[in-house]
Design a protein around this motif. Structure first.
Motif, PDB file in Angstrom:
ATOM      1  N   GLY A   2       7.962  31.725  25.078  1.00  0.00           N
ATOM      2  CA  GLY A   2       6.697  32.440  25.049  1.00  0.00           C
ATOM      3  C   GLY A   2       5.916  32.340  26.340  1.00  0.00           C
ATOM      4  O   GLY A   2       5.303  33.305  26.792  1.00  0.00           O
ATOM      5  N   LEU A  22       5.780  44.631  23.395  1.00  0.00           N
ATOM      6  CA  LEU A  22       6.012  43.261  22.959  1.00  0.00           C
ATOM      7  C   LEU A  22       6.940  43.297  21.753  1.00  0.00           C
ATOM      8  O   LEU A  22       6.703  44.052  20.805  1.00  0.00           O
ATOM      9  N   LEU A  24       7.915  41.540  18.640  1.00  0.00           N
ATOM     10  CA  LEU A  24       7.208  40.587  17.794  1.00  0.00           C
ATOM     11  C   LEU A  24       8.161  39.734  16.971  1.00  0.00           C
ATOM     12  O   LEU A  24       9.327  40.100  16.776  1.00  0.00           O
ATOM     13  N   ALA A  29       8.255  46.024  17.288  1.00  0.00           N
ATOM     14  CA  ALA A  29       7.759  46.062  18.657  1.00  0.00           C
ATOM     15  C   ALA A  29       6.458  46.846  18.666  1.00  0.00           C
ATOM     16  O   ALA A  29       6.246  47.728  17.834  1.00  0.00           O
ATOM     17  N   ILE A  61       1.033  35.488  22.209  1.00  0.00           N
ATOM     18  CA  ILE A  61       2.097  36.010  23.064  1.00  0.00           C
ATOM     19  C   ILE A  61       3.265  35.042  23.107  1.00  0.00           C
ATOM     20  O   ILE A  61       4.420  35.450  23.198  1.00  0.00           O
ATOM     21  N   CYS A  64       6.121  35.832  20.774  1.00  0.00           N
ATOM     22  CA  CYS A  64       6.899  37.054  20.934  1.00  0.00           C
ATOM     23  C   CYS A  64       8.316  36.734  21.383  1.00  0.00           C
ATOM     24  O   CYS A  64       8.564  35.756  22.093  1.00  0.00           O
TER      25      CYS A  64
END
Length: 105
Positions: A2, A22, A24, A29, A61, A64
């Motif tokens: 991450g 991103l 996920l 996404a 983030i 992700c």
């Protein structure tokens, strides 16, 4: 992983590509612009509009699974890779403090 995604996004933003896809944790996404992120304590989060659920998702983030740059509509993604490479190369050469900076004379 991450923290790496966050660092990659910062580099993309600095190269003029602040909007990314991103990937996920749930396998979906979502497109997100750097301006639609927030710092919550030590964690940077993406604020993602979820129209299906009528909510704003707050996704760290760091959770992700990946990051990508969407090609403009009507543009072949394979051909768009060269544009991304040029922008990244330009941002590295424009930053003399970068250890990977390329000096041209």
């Amino acid at each position: 992983m991450g923290d790496l995604i966050l660092e990659l996004w910062k580099q993309l933003r600095d190269a003029g590509m602040p909007e990314v896809m991103l990937f996920l944790p749930d396998g979906s996404a979502c497109r997100c612009h750097w301006d639609n992120t927030a710092q919550m304590g030590p964690t940077r989060v993406a604020l993602l509009g979820d129209q299906e659920r009528n909510i704003v998702r707050i996704v760290p983030i760091s959770s992700c699974a990946g990051i990508g740059v969407a090609s403009p509509k009507g543009t072949d993604p394979n051909a768009y890779r060269a544009v991304i490479q040029d922008r990244l190369a330009g941002s590295v050469s424009a930053s003399p403090s970068s250890p990977d900076a390329v000096v041209t004379t």
